[in-house]
Design an enzyme around this catalytic site. Structure first.
Site, PDB file in Angstrom:
ATOM      1  N   SER A   1     108.991 -24.919 -22.374  1.00  0.00           N
ATOM      2  CA  SER A   1     107.968 -24.020 -21.814  1.00  0.00           C
ATOM      3  C   SER A   1     107.780 -24.326 -20.333  1.00  0.00           C
ATOM      4  O   SER A   1     107.508 -25.478 -19.977  1.00  0.00           O
ATOM      5  CB  SER A   1     106.625 -24.245 -22.501  1.00  0.00           C
ATOM      6  OG  SER A   1     106.736 -24.047 -23.884  1.00  0.00           O
TER       7      SER A   1
ATOM      8  N   GLU B   1     103.953 -26.011 -16.314  1.00  0.00           N
ATOM      9  CA  GLU B   1     103.949 -27.235 -17.119  1.00  0.00           C
ATOM     10  C   GLU B   1     104.982 -28.229 -16.563  1.00  0.00           C
ATOM     11  O   GLU B   1     104.839 -29.438 -16.681  1.00  0.00           O
ATOM     12  CB  GLU B   1     104.314 -26.869 -18.569  1.00  0.00           C
ATOM     13  CG  GLU B   1     104.038 -27.968 -19.555  1.00  0.00           C
ATOM     14  CD  GLU B   1     104.763 -27.772 -20.868  1.00  0.00           C
ATOM     15  OE1 GLU B   1     105.701 -28.533 -21.127  1.00  0.00           O
ATOM     16  OE2 GLU B   1     104.392 -26.866 -21.627  1.00  0.00           O
TER      17      GLU B   1
ATOM     18  N   ARG C   1      99.063 -30.999 -23.046  1.00  0.00           N
ATOM     19  CA  ARG C   1     100.154 -31.248 -22.086  1.00  0.00           C
ATOM     20  C   ARG C   1      99.681 -32.068 -20.885  1.00  0.00           C
ATOM     21  O   ARG C   1     100.143 -31.881 -19.769  1.00  0.00           O
ATOM     22  CB  ARG C   1     100.771 -29.924 -21.587  1.00  0.00           C
ATOM     23  CG  ARG C   1     101.404 -29.059 -22.646  1.00  0.00           C
ATOM     24  CD  ARG C   1     102.626 -29.734 -23.270  1.00  0.00           C
ATOM     25  NE  ARG C   1     103.386 -28.826 -24.082  1.00  0.00           N
ATOM     26  CZ  ARG C   1     103.115 -28.551 -25.356  1.00  0.00           C
ATOM     27  NH1 ARG C   1     102.111 -29.136 -25.959  1.00  0.00           N
ATOM     28  NH2 ARG C   1     103.877 -27.711 -26.029  1.00  0.00           N
TER      29      ARG C   1
HETATM   30  N1  EPU Z   1     105.209 -14.624 -27.786  1.00  0.00           N
HETATM   31  C1  EPU Z   1     105.551 -13.384 -27.301  1.00  0.00           C
HETATM   32  N2  EPU Z   1     106.649 -13.277 -26.502  1.00  0.00           N
HETATM   33  C2  EPU Z   1     107.424 -14.336 -26.173  1.00  0.00           C
HETATM   34  C3  EPU Z   1     107.053 -15.605 -26.673  1.00  0.00           C
HETATM   35  C4  EPU Z   1     105.945 -15.735 -27.474  1.00  0.00           C
HETATM   36  O1  EPU Z   1     104.882 -12.382 -27.570  1.00  0.00           O
HETATM   37  O2  EPU Z   1     108.423 -14.149 -25.466  1.00  0.00           O
HETATM   38  C5  EPU Z   1     104.090 -14.735 -28.714  1.00  0.00           C
HETATM   39  C6  EPU Z   1     104.585 -15.026 -30.134  1.00  0.00           C
HETATM   40  O3  EPU Z   1     104.895 -13.860 -30.823  1.00  0.00           O
HETATM   41  C7  EPU Z   1     103.418 -15.741 -30.755  1.00  0.00           C
HETATM   42  C8  EPU Z   1     102.793 -16.476 -29.572  1.00  0.00           C
HETATM   43  O4  EPU Z   1     103.292 -15.840 -28.390  1.00  0.00           O
HETATM   44  O5  EPU Z   1     102.489 -14.823 -31.250  1.00  0.00           O
HETATM   45  C9  EPU Z   1     103.088 -17.957 -29.559  1.00  0.00           C
HETATM   46  O6  EPU Z   1     104.482 -18.177 -29.505  1.00  0.00           O
HETATM   47  P1  EPU Z   1     105.164 -19.533 -30.036  1.00  0.00           P
HETATM   48  O7  EPU Z   1     104.734 -19.826 -31.430  1.00  0.00           O
HETATM   49  O8  EPU Z   1     106.627 -19.444 -29.752  1.00  0.00           O
HETATM   50  O9  EPU Z   1     104.501 -20.681 -29.185  1.00  0.00           O
HETATM   51  P2  EPU Z   1     104.112 -20.793 -27.642  1.00  0.00           P
HETATM   52  O10 EPU Z   1     102.638 -20.800 -27.537  1.00  0.00           O
HETATM   53  O11 EPU Z   1     104.868 -19.813 -26.831  1.00  0.00           O
HETATM   54  C10 EPU Z   1     103.895 -23.393 -27.723  1.00  0.00           C
HETATM   55  C11 EPU Z   1     104.382 -24.579 -26.939  1.00  0.00           C
HETATM   56  C12 EPU Z   1     105.830 -24.908 -27.311  1.00  0.00           C
HETATM   57  C13 EPU Z   1     105.873 -25.210 -28.793  1.00  0.00           C
HETATM   58  C14 EPU Z   1     105.354 -23.985 -29.556  1.00  0.00           C
HETATM   59  C15 EPU Z   1     105.227 -24.244 -31.043  1.00  0.00           C
HETATM   60  C16 EPU Z   1     103.156 -24.514 -24.856  1.00  0.00           C
HETATM   61  C17 EPU Z   1     103.198 -24.276 -23.391  1.00  0.00           C
HETATM   62  N3  EPU Z   1     104.287 -24.308 -25.510  1.00  0.00           N
HETATM   63  O12 EPU Z   1     104.673 -22.268 -27.317  1.00  0.00           O
HETATM   64  O13 EPU Z   1     106.198 -26.075 -26.606  1.00  0.00           O
HETATM   65  O14 EPU Z   1     107.199 -25.501 -29.211  1.00  0.00           O
HETATM   66  O15 EPU Z   1     103.998 -23.664 -29.100  1.00  0.00           O
HETATM   67  O16 EPU Z   1     104.168 -25.130 -31.282  1.00  0.00           O
HETATM   68  O17 EPU Z   1     102.112 -24.911 -25.373  1.00  0.00           O
HETATM   69  C18 EPU Z   1     107.261 -26.944 -24.676  1.00  0.00           C
HETATM   70  O18 EPU Z   1     106.173 -27.415 -24.344  1.00  0.00           O
HETATM   71  O19 EPU Z   1     108.292 -27.105 -23.957  1.00  0.00           O
HETATM   72  C19 EPU Z   1     107.368 -26.134 -25.879  1.00  0.00           C
HETATM   73  C20 EPU Z   1     108.497 -25.508 -26.214  1.00  0.00           C
END
Ligand code: EPU
Length: 334
Positions: free
Chosen positions: A234, A330, A159
């Site tokens: 995010s 972010e 990012r």
């Molecule tokens: N999780 C929770 N609670 C929540 C949300 C997530 O426990 O409310 C846990 C999920 O269960 C999972 C882990 O966190 O085990 C990761 O969650 P997720 O796969 O939804 O991905 P993320 O790390 O929360 C990142 C990116 C997203 C992108 C997704 C998929 C960042 C800051 N965000 O989210 O990007 O879509 O991975 O690759 O790196 C964005 O940048 O705007 C964005 C949406």
């Protein structure tokens, strides 16, 4: 050329009703150059998908709406496609898929425009734009000259890019060229959620179009549509902590999800931390934390940027108190 006191509500995905004291839309590089020659200190607005407006904008706002997609070069394995900054990102991804050009399918449905995609090296489901990036052209505000940037010069990170750091506010990205596959597409279906979605769709040997469909389904199931509920994806970055720090958290919460970056660098999902601190689904006036993904802050209707920022700061304080982790935002706070 400039209109006075224009509401930016429809031009930022958070749907914050801040005013541009002076506002102009540009549809070509020459229009942009003319403005920049006369007026160097401007606020460039593009897709408005990664900003939180906490006040009215005094600087002249220039809304970058330059459109166009061109095939620059094509052979049996690859194609170079140049997209202008004002192209909507998801529509551009769909255009690539309709031509069977592979590489960007995992990045389907990300809000925003092509021109801002390199700023924060947008990424999702195991892919970042740096993976398909060829070069970009940007206008240097101080000189009016157009410079080409390679991937190396963009200094892409998680990012991050040079345009958020050393060159912040110095260049306006005009167009981005991507190198995409025209045959033997590399399918990236390793990400858990994609695997699960393909399995439930009964797809055994996915095409790039199937990957896009799966990503769209996943995003729609978890992430709010900015047209319905204002948000900026995010809000925080996923923090990276030391192995020692992580083992303390794991001892207290054995279920903590994580990704190993290096032996001593563990990435913990910020969404999990925010949920553990009890914020998921909470609403404070019109500002809130999305009920299905705690990493996404939302504007239910008339929240002010300051309301969202207060909530973000409260979350940071609580995560720091409970986990000794400082969450980085972010989203750009204006
Ligand atoms: N999780 C929770 N609670 C929540 C949300 C997530 O426990 O409310 C846990 C999920 O269960 C999972 C882990 O966190 O085990 C990761 O969650 P997720 O796969 O939804 O991905 P993320 O790390 O929360 C990142 C990116 C997203 C992108 C997704 C998929 C960042 C800051 N965000 O989210 O990007 O879509 O991975 O690759 O790196 C964005 O940048 O705007 C964005 C949406």
């Amino acid at each position: 050329m400039f209109q006075k006191n224009v509401s930016l509500r429809a031009l930022n995905t958070f749907g914050i009703d801040a005013l541009a004291e002076k506002f102009a839309e540009v549809n070509s590089v020459s229009e942009l150059s003319t403005i920049i020659e006369a007026q160097k200190d401007v606020f460039i607005l593009s897709g408005g998908s990664n900003i939180l407006l906490t006040k009215n904008i005094e600087k002249p706002v220039v809304f970058l709406n330059i459109k166009g997609i061109d095939i620059i070069e094509r052979n049996d394995s690859h194609v170079l496609v140049k997209a202008q900054a004002g192209e909507n990102w998801h529509e551009f991804v769909c255009w690539c898929l309709s031509h069977d050009f592979g590489g960007l399918e995992n990045l389907s449905l990300i809000p925003g425009n092509v021109g801002t995609s390199p700023m924060q090296n947008i990424g999702a489901y195991g892919v970042e734009i740096k993976d398909c990036f060829e070069n970009l052209e940007a206008l240097e505000i101080s000189t009016g000259r157009i410079k080409q940037f390679t991937a190396k010069e963009c200094a892409f990170g998680y990012r991050e890019s040079v345009f958020k750091n050393d060159l912040k506010g110095k260049y306006i990205i005009l167009n981005v060229t991507f190198k995409l596959s025209t045959s033997s597409h590399q399918i990236k279906a390793d990400y858990g959620a994609i695997k699960d979605q393909l399995a439930s769709d009964g797809v055994l040997s996915p095409s790039i179009q199937d990957i896009s469909k799966a990503v769209i389904a996943i995003r729609k199931s978890k992430l709010p549509d900015p047209k319905e509920i204002g948000n900026s994806g995010s809000f925080f970055k996923n923090p990276v902590i030391s192995a020692t720090h992580f083992s303390k958290i794991k001892a207290a919460h054995p279920e903590v999800p994580y990704y190993t970056v290096t032996e001593d660098a563990i990435k913990v999902p910020a969404g999990w931390l925010v949920e553990k601190c009890g914020f998921k689904g909470k609403r404070f006036g019109d500002a809130g934390v999305h009920k299905k993904q705690a990493l996404v802050l939302v504007n239910y209707n008339r929240a002010k940027g300051a309301d969202i920022l207060d909530l973000a700061k409260n979350i940071q304080t609580e995560v720091s108190r409970q986990f000794e982790i400082d969450l980085d935002m972010e989203v750009n706070i204006i």
